[in-house]
Design a protein around this motif. Structure first.
Motif, PDB file in Angstrom:
ATOM      1  N   THR A 184      -8.282  49.031 -12.509  1.00  0.00           N
ATOM      2  CA  THR A 184      -7.647  48.608 -13.535  1.00  0.00           C
ATOM      3  C   THR A 184      -8.578  47.584 -14.060  1.00  0.00           C
ATOM      4  OG1 THR A 184      -6.246  47.170 -12.410  1.00  0.00           O
ATOM      5  CG2 THR A 184      -5.308  49.251 -13.256  1.00  0.00           C
TER       6      THR A 184
ATOM      7  N   ALA B 182       0.687  57.815  -4.580  1.00  0.00           N
ATOM      8  CA  ALA B 182      -0.398  56.894  -4.632  1.00  0.00           C
ATOM      9  C   ALA B 182      -1.652  57.269  -3.686  1.00  0.00           C
ATOM     10  CB  ALA B 182       0.138  55.444  -4.431  1.00  0.00           C
TER      11      ALA B 182
ATOM     12  N   TYR C 149      -6.232  56.292 -18.815  1.00  0.00           N
ATOM     13  CA  TYR C 149      -5.037  55.669 -18.859  1.00  0.00           C
ATOM     14  C   TYR C 149      -4.136  56.756 -19.994  1.00  0.00           C
ATOM     15  CZ  TYR C 149      -1.079  52.654 -19.963  1.00  0.00           C
ATOM     16  OH  TYR C 149       0.370  52.037 -20.042  1.00  0.00           O
TER      17      TYR C 149
ATOM     18  N   ILE D 100       4.325  55.624 -10.827  1.00  0.00           N
ATOM     19  CA  ILE D 100       3.968  56.925 -10.253  1.00  0.00           C
ATOM     20  C   ILE D 100       4.662  57.479  -9.079  1.00  0.00           C
ATOM     21  CG2 ILE D 100       1.575  56.427 -11.035  1.00  0.00           C
ATOM     22  CD1 ILE D 100       1.184  55.284  -7.881  1.00  0.00           C
TER      23      ILE D 100
ATOM     24  N   SER E 189      -1.532  58.858  -8.936  1.00  0.00           N
ATOM     25  CA  SER E 189      -2.625  58.250  -9.304  1.00  0.00           C
ATOM     26  C   SER E 189      -3.143  57.211  -8.101  1.00  0.00           C
ATOM     27  CB  SER E 189      -2.352  57.384 -10.592  1.00  0.00           C
ATOM     28  OG  SER E 189      -3.678  56.800 -11.045  1.00  0.00           O
ATOM     29  N   GLY E 190      -4.226  56.563  -8.176  1.00  0.00           N
ATOM     30  CA  GLY E 190      -4.514  55.761  -7.425  1.00  0.00           C
ATOM     31  C   GLY E 190      -5.861  54.791  -7.390  1.00  0.00           C
TER      32      GLY E 190
ATOM     33  N   LEU F 163       0.256  50.411 -10.823  1.00  0.00           N
ATOM     34  CA  LEU F 163       0.453  51.545 -10.133  1.00  0.00           C
ATOM     35  C   LEU F 163       2.158  51.673 -10.346  1.00  0.00           C
ATOM     36  CD1 LEU F 163      -2.045  52.463  -7.694  1.00  0.00           C
ATOM     37  CD2 LEU F 163      -1.913  53.605  -9.981  1.00  0.00           C
ATOM     38  N   GLN F 164       2.616  50.437  -9.932  1.00  0.00           N
ATOM     39  CA  GLN F 164       3.924  50.092 -10.056  1.00  0.00           C
ATOM     40  C   GLN F 164       4.881  50.136 -11.328  1.00  0.00           C
ATOM     41  OE1 GLN F 164       5.699  46.309  -8.900  1.00  0.00           O
ATOM     42  NE2 GLN F 164       7.355  47.328  -7.439  1.00  0.00           N
TER      43      GLN F 164
ATOM     44  N   ASP G 148      -4.246  46.170  -9.809  1.00  0.00           N
ATOM     45  CA  ASP G 148      -4.248  47.710  -9.649  1.00  0.00           C
ATOM     46  C   ASP G 148      -2.694  48.344  -8.926  1.00  0.00           C
ATOM     47  OD1 ASP G 148      -6.816  47.663 -10.233  1.00  0.00           O
ATOM     48  OD2 ASP G 148      -7.512  48.090  -8.285  1.00  0.00           O
TER      49      ASP G 148
ATOM     50  N   ARG H  15      -6.729  59.598 -10.187  1.00  0.00           N
ATOM     51  CA  ARG H  15      -6.646  57.939  -9.879  1.00  0.00           C
ATOM     52  C   ARG H  15      -7.198  57.412 -11.132  1.00  0.00           C
ATOM     53  NH1 ARG H  15      -9.828  57.723  -4.072  1.00  0.00           N
ATOM     54  NH2 ARG H  15      -7.942  58.368  -2.780  1.00  0.00           N
TER      55      ARG H  15
END
Ligand code: SAM
Length: 335
Positions: free
Chosen positions: A149, A211, A167, A208, A182-183, A203-204, A199, A145
């Motif tokens: 962010t 999630a 990252y 990934i 990740s998450g 993630l988009q 965040d 995770r």
């Protein structure tokens, strides 16, 4: 689907109409990844950790934790038992424990791969050569995770760690061809809805494959003991929005959700989730991997918890996945 930051914040803040959001996410889930629920056998193989994250019960400075690590043989045996129970993925998670050298881990991964399972690692930050060696030994997936962010918040909560470094680890893992999970945690002290929206967009953009989104739950033996935790409702809304944004990824109903509500994971399965990771670690160790209090699944045998869960899933009208449950990219299927 692309959502603007404003749209994401609107969905996250609309508690009153959350059921509509959950229904929409459930629909997106059904159309894109179907009714199968993939069960992954989770082995928490060491609670030693070199890091000192303020939120985490197994942080280095928590002297109240009784530390344990499974031997190579115990870990392989637990994975074999998991495979015999029917798990097609074994997730190996630990604190950042350098006793598990690259050689040791590669031996373990190769042995576990003999059981005809996908192997997921969740062991934190390593260097490129190590990630490469694990991949070559057979590891298929990696979960790490980003936590948040909001860099200022990250550096406050994860002292001595670098957001940029984490990252970069995610980028290396992706480049090496792992399925990347990740998450984030939801409800961290000082975290805003705008920060959660950032965040989700992060993630988009990272594209990934999995999630993991769970509420923050304060642990009494950490510096965040007196803070408020995240709510199940906001964690579910965040997860549901993630499903809408990334329709074909794997999304677990997280243990932290179940810890806030006895039916938390089942609620998550009806709001966009399609994966559950039952804990198959031997009972004597399970309560020692206490990331937060009341962690679900800290009692009962692995076989019992698997069959209890399977029954609940079937009662929902869903089925148990029989394959490895890798992410199948919709864009590839549609071609
Ligand atoms: N060391 C590995 C890593 O850094 O990815 C894996 C183990 S780490 C303990 C697994 C996850 O537990 C973290 O990524 C964090 O999101 C979650 N976690 C830790 N403390 C928590 C808490 N108090 N409440 C909810 N989740 C927590």
């Amino acid at each position: 689907m692309n959502l603007t930051k404003k749209e994401i914040i609107a969905l996250l803040s609309d508690k009153q109409n959350e059921q509509e959001l959950f229904n929409r996410a459930d629909d997106v889930r059904r159309k894109n990844v179907g009714d199968e629920v993939h069960l992954r056998g989770l082995i928490e193989f060491s609670n030693f950790c070199r890091n000192n994250c303020l939120y985490c019960g197994i942080r280095r400075d928590n002297k109240k934790v009784c530390r344990y690590r499974l031997s190579e043989e115990e870990l392989i045996k637990t994975a074999r038992q998991g495979a015999e129970m029917g798990f097609k993925t074994i997730v190996m998670q630990s604190g950042e424990d350098m006793y598990f050298s690259v050689e040791r881990l590669c031996r373990i991964i190769s042995a576990v791969k003999n059981f005809d399972v996908a192997v997921t690692l969740s062991i934190g930050e390593r260097n490129y050569d190590e990630y490469k060696a694990f991949r070559e030994a057979g590891a298929d997936r990696y979960l790490m995770r980003i936590e948040t962010t909001d860099k200022e918040l990250y550096h406050r909560l994860d002292p001595q760690m670098s957001w940029q470094r984490r990252y970069e680890c995610l980028l290396m893992i992706k480049e090496l061809g792992y399925e990347l999970g990740s998450g984030i945690m939801v409800g961290l002290p000082g975290q805003t809805l705008e920060s959660i929206a950032n965040d989700l967009l992060f993630l988009q953009n990272l594209e990934i494959d999995m999630a993991g989104i769970g509420p923050f739950i304060p642990h009494p033996d950490t510096p965040l003991a007196g803070e408020n935790g995240g709510s199940l409702s906001l964690a579910l809304r965040t997860m549901a929005v993630m499903r809408i944004m990334l329709p074909d990824i794997n999304i677990p109903a997280t243990t932290a959700m179940e810890s806030l509500h006895p039916n938390g994971r089942i609620m998550a399965l009806q709001a966009g989730a399609n994966v559950i990771m039952p804990n198959i670690t031997e009972e004597e160790y399970r309560s020692l991997y206490a990331l937060y209090p009341g962690k679900a699944g800290a009692d009962g045998t692995p076989a019992n918890s698997r069959s209890r869960l399977a029954q609940k899933i079937i009662n929902l009208g869903r089925t148990i996945g029989t394959g490895y449950g890798s992410r199948i990219k919709k864009s590839l299927v549609d071609k």
